[in-house]
Design a protein around this motif. Structure first.
Motif, PDB file in Angstrom:
ATOM      1  N   ALA A  22       0.836  -1.197   0.000  1.00 34.21           N
ATOM      2  CA  ALA A  22       0.000   0.000   0.000  1.00 34.21           C
ATOM      3  C   ALA A  22       0.876   1.253   0.000  1.00 34.21           C
ATOM      4  CB  ALA A  22      -0.914  -0.005   1.213  1.00 34.21           C
ATOM      5  N   LEU A  23       0.431   2.253  -0.737  1.00 30.60           N
ATOM      6  CA  LEU A  23       1.166   3.511  -0.844  1.00 30.60           C
ATOM      7  C   LEU A  23       0.197   4.682  -0.831  1.00 30.60           C
ATOM      8  CD1 LEU A  23       3.532   5.432  -1.481  1.00 30.60           C
ATOM      9  CD2 LEU A  23       3.270   4.826  -3.899  1.00 30.60           C
ATOM     10  N   SER A  24       0.335   5.537   0.150  1.00 26.79           N
ATOM     11  CA  SER A  24      -0.409   6.804   0.164  1.00 26.79           C
ATOM     12  C   SER A  24       0.519   7.860  -0.432  1.00 26.79           C
ATOM     13  CB  SER A  24      -0.826   7.183   1.588  1.00 26.79           C
ATOM     14  OG  SER A  24      -1.766   6.272   2.104  1.00 26.79           O
ATOM     15  N   TYR A  25       0.406   8.029  -1.729  1.00 27.65           N
ATOM     16  CA  TYR A  25       1.307   8.933  -2.452  1.00 27.65           C
ATOM     17  C   TYR A  25       0.917  10.376  -2.134  1.00 27.65           C
ATOM     18  CZ  TYR A  25       3.787  11.139  -6.336  1.00 27.65           C
ATOM     19  OH  TYR A  25       4.619  11.932  -7.094  1.00 27.65           O
ATOM     20  N   GLN A  26       1.902  11.148  -1.683  1.00 26.63           N
ATOM     21  CA  GLN A  26       1.630  12.533  -1.310  1.00 26.63           C
ATOM     22  C   GLN A  26       2.111  13.498  -2.384  1.00 26.63           C
ATOM     23  OE1 GLN A  26       3.393  13.917   2.343  1.00 26.63           O
ATOM     24  NE2 GLN A  26       2.168  15.788   2.376  1.00 26.63           N
ATOM     25  N   VAL A  27       1.172  14.276  -2.899  1.00 30.17           N
ATOM     26  CA  VAL A  27       1.513  15.396  -3.774  1.00 30.17           C
ATOM     27  C   VAL A  27       1.799  16.589  -2.862  1.00 30.17           C
ATOM     28  CG1 VAL A  27       0.706  16.945  -5.598  1.00 30.17           C
ATOM     29  CG2 VAL A  27       0.004  14.537  -5.600  1.00 30.17           C
ATOM     30  N   PRO A  28       2.982  17.174  -2.912  1.00 27.66           N
ATOM     31  CA  PRO A  28       3.318  18.249  -1.974  1.00 27.66           C
ATOM     32  C   PRO A  28       2.527  19.516  -2.240  1.00 27.66           C
ATOM     33  CG  PRO A  28       4.997  18.098  -3.657  1.00 27.66           C
ATOM     34  CD  PRO A  28       4.062  16.927  -3.887  1.00 27.66           C
ATOM     35  N   ASP A  29       2.283  20.285  -1.186  1.00 25.09           N
ATOM     36  CA  ASP A  29       1.708  21.600  -1.410  1.00 25.09           C
ATOM     37  C   ASP A  29       2.834  22.546  -1.823  1.00 25.09           C
ATOM     38  OD1 ASP A  29       3.014  22.693   0.906  1.00 25.09           O
ATOM     39  OD2 ASP A  29       1.378  21.978   2.170  1.00 25.09           O
ATOM     40  N   GLN A  30       2.461  23.780  -2.148  1.00 24.13           N
ATOM     41  CA  GLN A  30       3.466  24.704  -2.669  1.00 24.13           C
ATOM     42  C   GLN A  30       4.569  24.995  -1.655  1.00 24.13           C
ATOM     43  OE1 GLN A  30       0.292  27.490  -4.464  1.00 24.13           O
ATOM     44  NE2 GLN A  30       2.092  27.885  -5.714  1.00 24.13           N
ATOM     45  N   ASN A  31       4.224  25.031  -0.381  1.00 23.75           N
ATOM     46  CA  ASN A  31       5.235  25.292   0.644  1.00 23.75           C
ATOM     47  C   ASN A  31       6.174  24.108   0.823  1.00 23.75           C
ATOM     48  OD1 ASN A  31       4.243  27.870   1.235  1.00 23.75           O
ATOM     49  ND2 ASN A  31       2.763  27.065   2.700  1.00 23.75           N
ATOM     50  N   GLN A  32       5.647  22.884   0.729  1.00 23.34           N
ATOM     51  CA  GLN A  32       6.478  21.701   0.905  1.00 23.34           C
ATOM     52  C   GLN A  32       7.520  21.553  -0.192  1.00 23.34           C
ATOM     53  OE1 GLN A  32       3.177  18.917   1.190  1.00 23.34           O
ATOM     54  NE2 GLN A  32       3.633  18.521   3.343  1.00 23.34           N
ATOM     55  N   CYS A  33       7.263  22.129  -1.345  1.00 22.80           N
ATOM     56  CA  CYS A  33       8.256  22.078  -2.420  1.00 22.80           C
ATOM     57  C   CYS A  33       9.585  22.688  -1.974  1.00 22.80           C
ATOM     58  CB  CYS A  33       7.741  22.802  -3.659  1.00 22.80           C
ATOM     59  SG  CYS A  33       6.349  21.969  -4.474  1.00 22.80           S
ATOM     60  N   GLY A  34       9.483  23.659  -1.065  1.00 23.70           N
ATOM     61  CA  GLY A  34      10.693  24.290  -0.569  1.00 23.70           C
ATOM     62  C   GLY A  34      11.546  23.364   0.267  1.00 23.70           C
TER      63      GLY A  34
END
Length: 396
Positions: free
Chosen positions: A191-203
């Protein structure tokens, strides 16, 4: 007559939009604002059951890619006409304002399995699904496309998430979670809960200079791009190709440029493979300028000092992350090394990297463990400081 004029003006607008590209719209750079749909940038397009690149959009790949939960990546670069990136031997190229870097995260579908919206294949990046600079949507599951856009005020990160039909991707400023199931060659599932980062997490990854705190590209550096790529018009070294098409200036011949190994290439020296893996996965943070500078552990390619690379180095403030181990890297003993311990953990208070993955990179952990176990030397555990530790290690 007025109606005729309106129709003529409209026709001129359409012709300009198509830009003489056989019906394909020209790439549109948005200097301000964040368009809700990915296709408004005209970097990528869905056509004929495939994800294709528009004219002027150049694909590229890295010798060793950053691990992202086994996702594959289609990377591209586009620059305004007449503009070129300035070559830099160590850092990311100096891209002009107006540059659009895109990275589409996708998974191949399991062999012989029908698309169910959840099951994806766990395969190495070397098994690319890219064919003639396009992706067959019947064979892959698109997850997200991240744009890194160079505006006058600096780089801006924009995460777009693809719909289940794989027809469009919309902007998700706050990120997203995509529930998947990794399927390996033997049919085992994870199982994988793939996380798409928010704009702040890109930093978390792209702020590579702790002083300026500005977003910067990570992958497009000479040492990562110095490799061949199968373009539509033939196989060519990427540095040579970018120079030839006018997207790169000042680059030396590929033979004179730095080059990192492919970490998955078993024919390459073990030390070169491990250093390449650590450079691309850890070095943007663990460096002399990165956010982890205070850790004293620098894992980027330019670092050659053994102590800074963690050999016989005691942690500064890792807390639970030490696993009660004494050294970041204990030569010859991966089981006693903090580096291997943190890479092989799911615990948010322990795991490294802290962001960008939800599952353990088994092959990456195995590589770094093999590297540590092959290191020669010993650490003086009775000394008051690290300075007395003198490990004898292979040349780096």
């Amino acid at each position: 007559m007025p109606n005729v004029m309106v129709r003529m003006v409209g026709l001129v607008g359409v012709l300009l939009m198509l830009a003489g590209c056989g019906g394909k719209p020209a790439v549109h750079f948005f200097e301000e604002g964040q368009p809700p749909a990915l296709d408004e940038w005209h970097v990528l397009r869905v056509e004929g059951g495939k994800l294709r690149l528009n004219d002027g959009v150049v694909p590229y790949d890295l010798n060793t890619p950053l691990f992202s939960d086994y996702a594959h990546k289609l990377r591209t670069v586009w620059m305004p006409q007449g503009q070129a990136a300035g070559y830099q031997p160590e850092h990311a190229f100096d891209f002009p304002v107006g540059t659009i870097l895109s990275k589409t995260f996708y998974y191949p579908l399991p062999e012989g399995g029908a698309a169910d919206g959840k099951s994806v294949a766990r395969t190495p990046p070397s098994q690319s699904s890219l064919e003639e600079e396009s992706l067959d949507l019947a064979k892959v599951r698109l997850i997200e496309t991240r744009l890194l856009v160079h505006r006058k005020e600096g780089w801006v990160a924009l995460p777009y998430v693809w719909n289940r039909e794989q027809t469009a991707a919309t902007l998700k400023r706050t990120g997203d979670i995509v529930e998947l199931e990794l399927v390996d060659a033997a049919g085992a599932r994870e199982a994988l809960s793939y996380q798409v980062p928010d704009q702040n997490q890109c930093g978390g990854c792209h702020i590579t200079d702790n002083r300026s705190r500005k977003l910067l590209p990570i992958g497009p550096k000479a040492r990562h791009l110095n490799r061949d790529f199968d373009y539509i018009d033939g196989r060519e070294n990427q540095l040579a190709h970018l120079s030839r098409v006018g997207y790169l200036k000042g680059a030396p011949a590929p033979a004179d440029a730095p080059r990192m190994a492919d970490a998955a290439d078993l024919q390459a020296p073990l030390d070169a493979r491990a250093r390449a893996y650590l450079d691309v996965n850890c070095g943007h943070c663990h460096s002399r300028t990165g956010p982890a500078i205070t850790s004293g552990l620098w894992l980027d390619a330019p670092t050659q000092d053994h102590l800074k690379l963690g050999l016989c180095k005691q942690p500064i403030a890792a807390g639970k992350g030490t696993g009660n181990h004494q050294y970041d890297v204990l030569p010859g003993d991966a089981d006693a090394s903090i580096l291997a311990y943190r890479m092989d953990s799911h615990d948010p208070a322990v795991m490294m990297p802290e962001v960008g993955r939800a599952v353990i990179h088994r092959e990456g952990v195995a590589l770094i463990r093999q590297w540590i176990n092959a290191l020669e030397g010993n650490c003086d555990t009775t000394a008051d400081t690290n300075q007395s530790a003198k490990p004898a290690v292979p040349a780096i």
